[in-house]
Motif scaffolding. Structure first.
Motif: not given
Length: 95
Positions: A2-19
């Motif tokens: 769970l994230h307190a604020d997803i906007g502050k989470a570190e990005p993952y490699v290829h996150e957009l494609a995986l999403g």
């Protein structure tokens, strides 16, 4: 998880494609499960769509730090209306 604020989470490699892949896999899976369980009934499609909406409001959005039904989003009412509109379209697709 769970994230307190997803906007502050570190990005993952290829996150957009995986999403996007995950988004369509979940959507298609819901459609297949629905078709196998109830067949082409309009009311059943609508109820199933509301059930999938509940998963987003009470599992996904809190996990992203948005609170229950996007209660912590900058404009919760807008998010809820867009969620309902998307569910309506998904129900039409299934029904």
């Amino acid at each position: 998880m769970l994230h307190a604020d997803i906007g502050k989470a570190e990005p993952y490699v290829h996150e957009l494609a995986l999403g996007w892949i995950g988004h369509y896999v979940v959507g298609a899976s819901c459609g297949v499960v629905f078709a196998l369980l109830v067949g082409p009934e309009w009311l059943a499609a609508w109820i199933f769509g509301l059930a999938t909406l509940a998963f987003g409001w009470f599992l996904l959005q809190p996990g992203l730090g948005l609170g229950w039904a996007a209660s912590r989003a900058p404009n919760p009412a807008r998010v809820r209306i867009l969620n309902l509109a998307g569910t309506r379209c998904s129900g039409w697709d299934c029904g």
